[in-house]
Scaffold this motif. Structure first.
Motif, PDB file in Angstrom:
ATOM      1  N   VAL A 151       0.864  -1.180   0.000  1.00  0.00           N
ATOM      2  CA  VAL A 151       0.000   0.000   0.000  1.00  0.00           C
ATOM      3  C   VAL A 151       0.899   1.228   0.000  1.00  0.00           C
ATOM      4  O   VAL A 151       1.716   1.397   0.916  1.00  0.00           O
ATOM      5  CB  VAL A 151      -0.932   0.027   1.234  1.00  0.00           C
ATOM      6  CG1 VAL A 151      -1.780   1.296   1.226  1.00  0.00           C
ATOM      7  CG2 VAL A 151      -1.815  -1.207   1.271  1.00  0.00           C
ATOM      8  N   GLY A 152       0.782   2.064  -1.020  1.00  0.00           N
ATOM      9  CA  GLY A 152       1.668   3.221  -1.072  1.00  0.00           C
ATOM     10  C   GLY A 152       1.280   4.194  -2.166  1.00  0.00           C
ATOM     11  O   GLY A 152       0.238   4.061  -2.798  1.00  0.00           O
ATOM     12  N   ALA A 153       2.153   5.156  -2.380  1.00  0.00           N
ATOM     13  CA  ALA A 153       1.919   6.177  -3.407  1.00  0.00           C
ATOM     14  C   ALA A 153       3.263   6.719  -3.868  1.00  0.00           C
ATOM     15  O   ALA A 153       4.251   6.677  -3.127  1.00  0.00           O
ATOM     16  CB  ALA A 153       1.070   7.311  -2.839  1.00  0.00           C
ATOM     17  N   PHE A 154       3.297   7.206  -5.105  1.00  0.00           N
ATOM     18  CA  PHE A 154       4.443   7.978  -5.566  1.00  0.00           C
ATOM     19  C   PHE A 154       4.210   9.423  -5.150  1.00  0.00           C
ATOM     20  O   PHE A 154       3.236  10.056  -5.580  1.00  0.00           O
ATOM     21  CB  PHE A 154       4.581   7.883  -7.087  1.00  0.00           C
ATOM     22  CG  PHE A 154       5.011   6.533  -7.569  1.00  0.00           C
ATOM     23  CD1 PHE A 154       6.354   6.200  -7.613  1.00  0.00           C
ATOM     24  CD2 PHE A 154       4.081   5.602  -7.981  1.00  0.00           C
ATOM     25  CE1 PHE A 154       6.759   4.953  -8.064  1.00  0.00           C
ATOM     26  CE2 PHE A 154       4.462   4.357  -8.437  1.00  0.00           C
ATOM     27  CZ  PHE A 154       5.816   4.024  -8.472  1.00  0.00           C
ATOM     28  N   TYR A 155       5.090   9.940  -4.298  1.00  0.00           N
ATOM     29  CA  TYR A 155       4.892  11.300  -3.785  1.00  0.00           C
ATOM     30  C   TYR A 155       6.254  11.870  -3.405  1.00  0.00           C
ATOM     31  O   TYR A 155       6.906  11.393  -2.469  1.00  0.00           O
ATOM     32  CB  TYR A 155       3.955  11.264  -2.570  1.00  0.00           C
ATOM     33  CG  TYR A 155       3.391  12.607  -2.181  1.00  0.00           C
ATOM     34  CD1 TYR A 155       2.516  13.294  -3.019  1.00  0.00           C
ATOM     35  CD2 TYR A 155       3.720  13.191  -0.961  1.00  0.00           C
ATOM     36  CE1 TYR A 155       1.992  14.519  -2.657  1.00  0.00           C
ATOM     37  CE2 TYR A 155       3.200  14.417  -0.583  1.00  0.00           C
ATOM     38  CZ  TYR A 155       2.337  15.082  -1.441  1.00  0.00           C
ATOM     39  OH  TYR A 155       1.811  16.300  -1.074  1.00  0.00           O
ATOM     40  N   GLN A 156       6.685  12.869  -4.148  1.00  0.00           N
ATOM     41  CA  GLN A 156       8.032  13.393  -3.979  1.00  0.00           C
ATOM     42  C   GLN A 156       8.136  14.343  -2.783  1.00  0.00           C
ATOM     43  O   GLN A 156       7.202  15.110  -2.518  1.00  0.00           O
ATOM     44  CB  GLN A 156       8.464  14.139  -5.242  1.00  0.00           C
ATOM     45  CG  GLN A 156       8.434  13.307  -6.512  1.00  0.00           C
ATOM     46  CD  GLN A 156       9.464  12.201  -6.547  1.00  0.00           C
ATOM     47  OE1 GLN A 156      10.425  12.197  -5.771  1.00  0.00           O
ATOM     48  NE2 GLN A 156       9.272  11.235  -7.428  1.00  0.00           N
ATOM     49  N   PRO A 157       9.273  14.310  -2.077  1.00  0.00           N
ATOM     50  CA  PRO A 157       9.497  15.280  -1.001  1.00  0.00           C
ATOM     51  C   PRO A 157       9.810  16.656  -1.566  1.00  0.00           C
ATOM     52  O   PRO A 157      10.040  16.816  -2.774  1.00  0.00           O
ATOM     53  CB  PRO A 157      10.721  14.704  -0.274  1.00  0.00           C
ATOM     54  CG  PRO A 157      11.468  13.976  -1.343  1.00  0.00           C
ATOM     55  CD  PRO A 157      10.421  13.397  -2.264  1.00  0.00           C
ATOM     56  N   LYS A 158       9.818  17.637  -0.698  1.00  0.00           N
ATOM     57  CA  LYS A 158      10.216  18.989  -1.089  1.00  0.00           C
ATOM     58  C   LYS A 158      11.723  19.186  -0.957  1.00  0.00           C
ATOM     59  O   LYS A 158      12.308  20.084  -1.570  1.00  0.00           O
ATOM     60  CB  LYS A 158       9.499  20.030  -0.216  1.00  0.00           C
ATOM     61  CG  LYS A 158       7.994  20.095  -0.423  1.00  0.00           C
ATOM     62  CD  LYS A 158       7.639  20.648  -1.781  1.00  0.00           C
ATOM     63  CE  LYS A 158       6.134  20.884  -1.907  1.00  0.00           C
ATOM     64  NZ  LYS A 158       5.774  21.401  -3.240  1.00  0.00           N
TER      65      LYS A 158
END
Length: 350
Positions: free
Chosen positions: A154-161
């Protein structure tokens, strides 16, 4: 200090060097609104670096709260995730606030997934404190939690700042934990860079940390820029992971991620040699370098155990598992492997 710029759906910098934790607040203020910052950490890292991180953020004007959970892979769960969600809601964290992941891969994966899903997405900063997180999991935007049936399902592609890697934090790692990260460093050499592989052979555990971490991040940067959402070439970063996750699952996560990946890389390399994909010398060099770093290259688990775990791997597509297999040092290929042939491959690699 070195800076690597990552161009993904969100562009950001990876800062690598000693003493950077004291700059966390001012660097965060450059990429996020100065409001509330929720530090997420674990019971191992928080006592070491929590006060310094909190002070730096407060000095930059942030109002700081903290969520600390028990260290270990077992905390990368739905239960901890929901505890964190409720914590953020009860503390009135808004979309203009940010999360700060202070810790290793478990902390970064959990925090990133929370940031991706809380209020449909808020900013987050990665502050990796292990070698494994610094060279791999903190960069590229893969976030996840585990299910009972498998890891990172369970997850997502989500980039940090921002990724801020203070290499001084690695000084408090045990040799055993540091070796875990070395498995991922070796992986980059096998995949892309014969010179990095040779450097590791020459220097062993005393390699130059800032230089090697920077090189690994540059390599991952290039992969993410080409295939951010893991539909093609980025799959190569899973070298050793299909079998490695089986070792982790079979041991109920008693075998750490780095050691499991080392075992997976050794098994895949020997299997590749047995099937003529690479020569025996290449497989032997890979196994010898892993052993030079004190990493395991064999497992007590049977072929059946590893095979059953591989069938639950998130990289499986229908009846095909995409195995990442070395042809030579610096040259690996994606081999779509029918599940009925996978057992033979694993058996030949054991």
């Amino acid at each position: 200090m070195n800076i690597v710029k990552v161009n993904a759906s969100t562009a950001y910098e990876v800062m690598i060097g000693g003493g950077l934790l004291s700059c966390l607040g001012q660097e965060t203020a450059k990429v996020a609104k100065v409001g509330k910052a929720a530090i997420v950490s674990d019971s191992n890292v928080w006592p070491l670096y929590g006060v310094a991180a909190k002070k730096s953020l407060e000095n930059a004007g942030f109002s700081v709260i903290s969520f600390v959970f028990p260290a270990g892979e077992s905390s990368k769960s739905g239960a901890t995730y929901l505890e964190l969600m409720n914590f953020l809601a009860k503390n009135h964290v808004t979309r203009s606030d940010c999360l700060v992941a202070l810790g290793g891969g478990v902390v970064g994966d959990l925090t990133g997934f929370a940031a991706a899903t809380y209020l449909r997405g808020i900013s987050y900063i990665q502050v990796p404190t292990t070698l494994l997180a610094a060279v791999d999991s903190s960069v590229g935007g893969k976030t996840a939690i585990d299910l009972e049936c498998g890891k990172n399902l369970v997850g997502a592609f989500y980039q940090p700042k921002l990724v801020l890697c203070d290499t001084d934090t690695l000084n408090t790692l045990s040799v055993d934990i540091f070796r875990d990260g070395c498995a991922e460093v070796i992986k980059y050499g096998i995949l892309y860079d014969p010179q990095l592989f040779s450097h590791l052979q020459e220097h062993g555990l005393s390699f130059d940390r800032e230089t090697v971490i920077t090189r690994c991040v540059e390599l991952k940067r290039d992969v993410v820029a080409e295939d951010e959402f893991d539909t093609g070439s980025r799959m190569k970063l899973n070298l050793g992971h299909t079998v490695g996750h089986g070792v982790e699952a079979g041991s109920h996560y008693g075998v750490s991620h780095g050691k499991a990946v080392a075992i997976g890389m050794a098994i895949v390399s020997r299997g590749a040699a047995a099937q003529g994909i690479c020569n025996r010398e290449t497989a032997d060099r890979i196994v010898m370098l892993l052993q030079q770093f004190g990493l395991p290259t064999a497992t007590e688990f049977t072929c059946d155990v590893l095979y059953d775990a591989a069938l639950s791997d998130k990289k499986r597509s229908g009846g095909i598992v995409n195995l990442i297999v070395p042809k030579a040092i610096g040259d690996c290929v994606i081999v779509p492997t029918p599940v009925e042939a996978l057992k033979t491959f694993i058996r030949e690699g054991l």
